[in-house]
Design a protein around this motif. Sequence first.
Motif, PDB file in Angstrom:
ATOM      1  N   VAL A 168       0.873  -1.170   0.000  1.00  0.00           N
ATOM      2  CA  VAL A 168       0.000   0.000   0.000  1.00  0.00           C
ATOM      3  C   VAL A 168       0.912   1.223   0.000  1.00  0.00           C
ATOM      4  CG1 VAL A 168      -0.192   0.089   2.532  1.00  0.00           C
ATOM      5  CG2 VAL A 168      -1.978   1.121   1.136  1.00  0.00           C
ATOM      6  N   ARG A 169       0.475   2.281  -0.677  1.00  0.00           N
ATOM      7  CA  ARG A 169       1.263   3.522  -0.641  1.00  0.00           C
ATOM      8  C   ARG A 169       1.287   4.040   0.788  1.00  0.00           C
ATOM      9  NH1 ARG A 169      -0.482   7.338  -5.731  1.00  0.00           N
ATOM     10  NH2 ARG A 169       0.314   5.950  -7.347  1.00  0.00           N
ATOM     11  N   THR A 170       2.470   4.336   1.278  1.00  0.00           N
ATOM     12  CA  THR A 170       2.619   4.851   2.630  1.00  0.00           C
ATOM     13  C   THR A 170       1.874   6.167   2.791  1.00  0.00           C
ATOM     14  OG1 THR A 170       4.753   3.732   2.773  1.00  0.00           O
ATOM     15  CG2 THR A 170       4.311   5.427   4.423  1.00  0.00           C
ATOM     16  N   SER A 171       1.832   6.977   1.763  1.00  0.00           N
ATOM     17  CA  SER A 171       1.114   8.255   1.848  1.00  0.00           C
ATOM     18  C   SER A 171      -0.391   8.063   2.010  1.00  0.00           C
ATOM     19  CB  SER A 171       1.407   9.115   0.618  1.00  0.00           C
ATOM     20  OG  SER A 171       0.936   8.474  -0.565  1.00  0.00           O
ATOM     21  N   ASN A 172      -0.902   6.880   1.684  1.00  0.00           N
ATOM     22  CA  ASN A 172      -2.329   6.600   1.871  1.00  0.00           C
ATOM     23  C   ASN A 172      -2.660   6.227   3.312  1.00  0.00           C
ATOM     24  OD1 ASN A 172      -2.536   6.957  -0.866  1.00  0.00           O
ATOM     25  ND2 ASN A 172      -3.215   4.892  -1.323  1.00  0.00           N
ATOM     26  N   ILE A 173      -1.655   5.870   4.102  1.00  0.00           N
ATOM     27  CA  ILE A 173      -1.927   5.383   5.450  1.00  0.00           C
ATOM     28  C   ILE A 173      -1.317   6.234   6.559  1.00  0.00           C
ATOM     29  CG2 ILE A 173      -2.224   3.006   4.688  1.00  0.00           C
ATOM     30  CD1 ILE A 173       0.618   2.419   5.748  1.00  0.00           C
ATOM     31  N   ASP A 174      -0.369   7.103   6.232  1.00  0.00           N
ATOM     32  CA  ASP A 174       0.350   7.799   7.298  1.00  0.00           C
ATOM     33  C   ASP A 174      -0.450   8.885   7.999  1.00  0.00           C
ATOM     34  OD1 ASP A 174       0.466   9.752   5.339  1.00  0.00           O
ATOM     35  OD2 ASP A 174       2.645   9.761   5.182  1.00  0.00           O
ATOM     36  N   ASP A 175      -1.663   9.195   7.500  1.00  0.00           N
ATOM     37  CA  ASP A 175      -2.499  10.182   8.192  1.00  0.00           C
ATOM     38  C   ASP A 175      -3.814   9.581   8.716  1.00  0.00           C
ATOM     39  OD1 ASP A 175      -3.709   9.806   5.748  1.00  0.00           O
ATOM     40  OD2 ASP A 175      -4.039  11.927   5.347  1.00  0.00           O
ATOM     41  N   ILE A 176      -3.941   8.257   8.671  1.00  0.00           N
ATOM     42  CA  ILE A 176      -5.132   7.571   9.173  1.00  0.00           C
ATOM     43  C   ILE A 176      -5.098   7.614  10.705  1.00  0.00           C
ATOM     44  CG2 ILE A 176      -6.355   5.353   9.324  1.00  0.00           C
ATOM     45  CD1 ILE A 176      -6.424   6.402   6.511  1.00  0.00           C
ATOM     46  N   GLU A 177      -6.148   8.169  11.320  1.00  0.00           N
ATOM     47  CA  GLU A 177      -6.200   8.261  12.775  1.00  0.00           C
ATOM     48  C   GLU A 177      -6.968   7.109  13.414  1.00  0.00           C
ATOM     49  OE1 GLU A 177      -7.548  12.116  13.979  1.00  0.00           O
ATOM     50  OE2 GLU A 177      -5.822  13.111  13.073  1.00  0.00           O
ATOM     51  N   ASN A 178      -7.969   6.577  12.731  1.00  0.00           N
ATOM     52  CA  ASN A 178      -8.776   5.489  13.268  1.00  0.00           C
ATOM     53  C   ASN A 178      -8.874   4.392  12.226  1.00  0.00           C
ATOM     54  OD1 ASN A 178      -9.753   6.576  15.917  1.00  0.00           O
ATOM     55  ND2 ASN A 178     -10.462   8.207  14.566  1.00  0.00           N
ATOM     56  N   LEU A 179      -8.680   3.159  12.668  1.00  0.00           N
ATOM     57  CA  LEU A 179      -8.725   2.017  11.757  1.00  0.00           C
ATOM     58  C   LEU A 179      -9.558   0.912  12.397  1.00  0.00           C
ATOM     59  CD1 LEU A 179      -7.686   0.846   9.065  1.00  0.00           C
ATOM     60  CD2 LEU A 179      -5.742  -0.089  10.336  1.00  0.00           C
ATOM     61  N   ASP A 180     -10.681   0.609  11.770  1.00  0.00           N
ATOM     62  CA  ASP A 180     -11.591  -0.437  12.248  1.00  0.00           C
ATOM     63  C   ASP A 180     -11.566  -1.583  11.247  1.00  0.00           C
ATOM     64  OD1 ASP A 180     -13.635  -2.082  13.094  1.00  0.00           O
ATOM     65  OD2 ASP A 180     -15.100  -0.469  13.332  1.00  0.00           O
ATOM     66  N   ILE A 181     -10.854  -2.643  11.615  1.00  0.00           N
ATOM     67  CA  ILE A 181     -10.748  -3.827  10.753  1.00  0.00           C
ATOM     68  C   ILE A 181     -11.052  -5.081  11.567  1.00  0.00           C
ATOM     69  CG2 ILE A 181      -9.279  -2.850   8.941  1.00  0.00           C
ATOM     70  CD1 ILE A 181      -6.838  -3.887  10.472  1.00  0.00           C
ATOM     71  N   GLU A 182     -12.167  -5.034  12.264  1.00  0.00           N
ATOM     72  CA  GLU A 182     -12.586  -6.167  13.084  1.00  0.00           C
ATOM     73  C   GLU A 182     -13.194  -7.264  12.221  1.00  0.00           C
ATOM     74  OE1 GLU A 182     -13.657  -4.358  17.392  1.00  0.00           O
ATOM     75  OE2 GLU A 182     -15.221  -4.091  15.883  1.00  0.00           O
ATOM     76  N   ASP A 183     -13.013  -8.514  12.669  1.00  0.00           N
ATOM     77  CA  ASP A 183     -13.655  -9.683  12.073  1.00  0.00           C
ATOM     78  C   ASP A 183     -13.382  -9.803  10.573  1.00  0.00           C
ATOM     79  OD1 ASP A 183     -15.136 -12.014  12.246  1.00  0.00           O
ATOM     80  OD2 ASP A 183     -17.056 -11.005  11.978  1.00  0.00           O
ATOM     81  N   LYS A 184     -12.106  -9.746  10.202  1.00  0.00           N
ATOM     82  CA  LYS A 184     -11.696  -9.813   8.790  1.00  0.00           C
ATOM     83  C   LYS A 184     -10.807 -11.012   8.480  1.00  0.00           C
ATOM     84  CE  LYS A 184     -13.553  -5.814   7.696  1.00  0.00           C
ATOM     85  NZ  LYS A 184     -14.682  -5.683   6.806  1.00  0.00           N
ATOM     86  N   GLY A 185     -10.558 -11.885   9.452  1.00  0.00           N
ATOM     87  CA  GLY A 185      -9.706 -13.050   9.211  1.00  0.00           C
ATOM     88  C   GLY A 185      -8.229 -12.706   9.134  1.00  0.00           C
TER      89      GLY A 185
END
Length: 131
Positions: free
Chosen positions: A64-81
Amino acid sequence: MTREIYLLLSLMLVFSSCSTDADSSGNQDDLDNMPVFAMTAIPDANFEQALVDLNIDDEVDGFVRTSNIDDIENLDIEDKGIADLTGIQDFTALVGLWVSRNEITQLDLRQNTNLKFAFASDNALTSLQVA
């Protein structure tokens, strides 16, 4: 015969001077000036698919492009295996993380210095590292 030799040598000279650049325009400068993006490895396909589903990434290719993730403050990835959160270290602005009900065994959040809370219940955690 001499004329044929000159013709053959001329053709060889023409062909040897042709560009073999991958760029169809034949301009190496265009290739040299292409932007280079910092990439973060995401080896777990389920983790990356979750990022695609959130429109953070565009395809499951291991990066993934680092610039796409370096400003994400909240990440909800529950129940994804998800079994492996390698790459989470580059979510440098991360404040809240929801990863409950996955298959995670190791979670290293030492690089996520802005993190205030993480919900990781119902995993198989054997190792948890925080700052």
